[in-house]
Design an enzyme around this catalytic site. Structure first.
Site, short mmCIF file in Angstrom:
data_model
loop_
_atom_site.label_atom_id
_atom_site.label_comp_id
_atom_site.label_asym_id
_atom_site.label_seq_id
_atom_site.Cartn_x
_atom_site.Cartn_y
_atom_site.Cartn_z
N LYS A 40 7.97 -6.59 1.71
CA LYS A 40 7.93 -7.90 2.34
C LYS A 40 6.96 -8.83 1.59
O LYS A 40 7.00 -10.02 1.76
CB LYS A 40 7.44 -7.76 3.79
CG LYS A 40 8.25 -6.77 4.62
CD LYS A 40 7.51 -6.52 5.95
CE LYS A 40 8.10 -5.31 6.64
NZ LYS A 40 7.24 -4.91 7.78
N GLY A 41 6.11 -8.24 0.76
CA GLY A 41 5.00 -9.00 0.19
C GLY A 41 5.38 -10.20 -0.65
O GLY A 41 4.66 -11.19 -0.69
N GLU A 95 7.66 -9.70 -7.49
CA GLU A 95 6.68 -8.94 -6.73
C GLU A 95 5.48 -9.80 -6.38
O GLU A 95 5.21 -10.81 -7.04
CB GLU A 95 6.19 -7.75 -7.58
CG GLU A 95 6.66 -6.40 -7.11
CD GLU A 95 6.05 -5.95 -5.79
OE1 GLU A 95 5.77 -6.78 -4.91
OE2 GLU A 95 5.88 -4.74 -5.63
N ASP A 96 4.76 -9.38 -5.35
CA ASP A 96 3.53 -10.08 -4.99
C ASP A 96 2.38 -9.69 -5.92
O ASP A 96 1.65 -10.53 -6.42
CB ASP A 96 3.14 -9.81 -3.52
CG ASP A 96 3.18 -8.32 -3.15
OD1 ASP A 96 3.49 -7.47 -4.02
OD2 ASP A 96 2.90 -8.01 -1.97
N ASP A 99 -0.39 -3.23 -9.06
CA ASP A 99 -1.68 -2.54 -9.00
C ASP A 99 -1.60 -1.35 -9.96
O ASP A 99 -1.77 -1.51 -11.17
CB ASP A 99 -1.88 -2.13 -7.53
CG ASP A 99 -3.19 -1.45 -7.24
OD1 ASP A 99 -3.94 -1.16 -8.17
OD2 ASP A 99 -3.49 -1.21 -6.06
N LYS A 128 -3.05 -6.85 -11.33
CA LYS A 128 -4.33 -6.11 -11.41
C LYS A 128 -4.27 -5.17 -12.61
O LYS A 128 -4.16 -3.96 -12.46
CB LYS A 128 -4.53 -5.27 -10.14
CG LYS A 128 -4.94 -5.99 -8.88
CD LYS A 128 -5.13 -4.94 -7.75
CE LYS A 128 -5.63 -5.56 -6.46
NZ LYS A 128 -5.62 -4.57 -5.35
N PHE A 150 -9.54 -5.32 -2.79
CA PHE A 150 -8.41 -5.33 -1.87
C PHE A 150 -8.25 -6.74 -1.33
O PHE A 150 -9.15 -7.31 -0.72
CB PHE A 150 -8.61 -4.33 -0.73
CG PHE A 150 -7.47 -4.35 0.23
CD1 PHE A 150 -6.25 -3.81 -0.12
CD2 PHE A 150 -7.61 -4.95 1.48
CE1 PHE A 150 -5.17 -3.85 0.76
CE2 PHE A 150 -6.54 -5.00 2.36
CZ PHE A 150 -5.32 -4.44 2.01
N ASP A 157 -0.74 -7.79 2.76
CA ASP A 157 -1.06 -7.42 4.14
C ASP A 157 -2.20 -6.42 4.25
O ASP A 157 -2.57 -5.74 3.29
CB ASP A 157 0.17 -6.79 4.79
CG ASP A 157 0.50 -5.42 4.17
OD1 ASP A 157 0.61 -5.34 2.93
OD2 ASP A 157 0.59 -4.43 4.92
N ARG A 163 -0.17 -11.25 6.48
CA ARG A 163 0.65 -11.73 5.36
C ARG A 163 0.82 -13.24 5.41
O ARG A 163 1.07 -13.89 4.40
CB ARG A 163 2.07 -11.12 5.43
CG ARG A 163 2.15 -9.65 5.17
CD ARG A 163 3.63 -9.27 5.09
NE ARG A 163 3.83 -7.84 5.22
CZ ARG A 163 3.76 -6.97 4.21
NH1 ARG A 163 3.48 -7.38 3.00
NH2 ARG A 163 3.97 -5.69 4.42
P1 IMP Z 1 1.41 -0.31 -7.13
O1 IMP Z 1 2.61 0.54 -6.90
O2 IMP Z 1 0.16 0.49 -7.12
O3 IMP Z 1 1.52 -1.19 -8.35
O4 IMP Z 1 1.25 -1.21 -5.86
C1 IMP Z 1 2.04 -2.29 -5.65
C2 IMP Z 1 2.14 -2.64 -4.18
O5 IMP Z 1 0.97 -2.33 -3.45
C3 IMP Z 1 2.31 -4.13 -4.04
O6 IMP Z 1 3.66 -4.46 -4.02
C4 IMP Z 1 1.63 -4.43 -2.74
O7 IMP Z 1 2.56 -4.35 -1.69
C5 IMP Z 1 0.59 -3.36 -2.59
N1 IMP Z 1 -0.77 -3.85 -2.97
C6 IMP Z 1 -1.41 -3.67 -4.15
N2 IMP Z 1 -2.63 -4.24 -4.16
C7 IMP Z 1 -2.78 -4.81 -2.93
C8 IMP Z 1 -3.86 -5.56 -2.31
O8 IMP Z 1 -4.92 -5.86 -2.88
N3 IMP Z 1 -3.62 -5.97 -1.03
C9 IMP Z 1 -2.48 -5.69 -0.35
N4 IMP Z 1 -1.44 -5.01 -0.90
C10 IMP Z 1 -1.60 -4.55 -2.17
MG MG Z 2 4.76 -5.51 -2.58
#
Ligand code: IMP
Ligand code: MG
Length: 187
Positions: A40-41, A95-96, A99, A128, A150, A157, A163
């Site tokens: 949903k992000g 994507e939002d 990470d 990130k 974070f 969220d 959100r």
């Molecule tokens: P990844 O798979 O580790 O790259 O994480 C990606 C997903 O984690 C994103 O689509 C977000 O939904 C969530 N996410 C990553 N960092 C944050 C944050 O700082 N706050 C909230 N959601 C996050």
């Molecule tokens: Mg996301």
């Protein structure tokens, strides 16, 4: 709140820059790209982006999850698939935030294998980059982040709440405690 990382104006300026890059990429393209928002992000970002991206496009959505509380679990669940046929299409995944990169590298492979699109462009509002655990390049990023913090707001969220905050911020411990209390009362 500890700190506002991006205010509403800064967000809009970054979204406009992303839209310009995408327009540059697809302005002479004969086939209509399919923009796939990751629910949903990515919702607020995608809504703003499409206001500035004034070329033909088709919209679709996919839903995955990997997060629990304030850290990534590393296990991806596909919750909702796309509905368009994107075989031989240019797809743009929206994507939002990226990470560890786990979510997007999973999605990239998933689309490649299941739908064989012509091309895949990865767009993320926030990147990130220092936190990357898997090899994943974001093609177009709105804002690059250098610290491991974070963040909440503009689609991001805390256990599904907050959100709808129009800016991006770092919550403080007191705030998180009060959200935990609220969430507990709503279990
Ligand atoms: P990844 O798979 O580790 O790259 O994480 C990606 C997903 O984690 C994103 O689509 C977000 O939904 C969530 N996410 C990553 N960092 C944050 C944050 O700082 N706050 C909230 N959601 C996050
Ligand atoms: Mg996301």
């Amino acid at each position: 709140m500890k700190e506002i990382v991006l205010n509403e104006q800064e967000i809009q300026d970054a979204v406009k820059r992303v839209a310009e890059k995408l327009k540059e990429k697809f302005k002479d393209s004969k086939s209509i790209p399919v923009f796939i928002g990751v629910l949903k992000g990515a919702m607020p970002f995608m809504m703003d982006l499409l206001k500035y991206y004034d070329l033909p496009l088709v919209e679709d959505f996919i839903q995955v999850s990997s997060y629990d509380g304030t850290s990534s679990t590393g296990v991806i669940h596909l919750k909702k698939d796309i509905t368009e046929n994107v075989k031989n299409k240019d797809i743009v995944i929206i994507e939002d935030i990226v990470d560890t990169g786990t979510t997007l590298s999973y999605l990239k492979q998933y689309f490649k294998i299941k739908y064989q699109p012509k091309s895949i462009t990865i767009v993320s509002f926030l990147d990130k980059k220092p936190l990357r655990k898997v090899d994943l390049e974001v093609d177009i990023a709105g804002v690059a982040l250098t610290k491991n913090q974070f963040l909440v707001g503009y689609g991001l969220d805390y256990n599904e709440i907050k959100r709808n905050t129009p800016y991006i911020f770092i919550p403080d411990e007191e705030e998180i405690d009060s959200w935990n209390k609220l969430l507990k009362e709503n279990e």
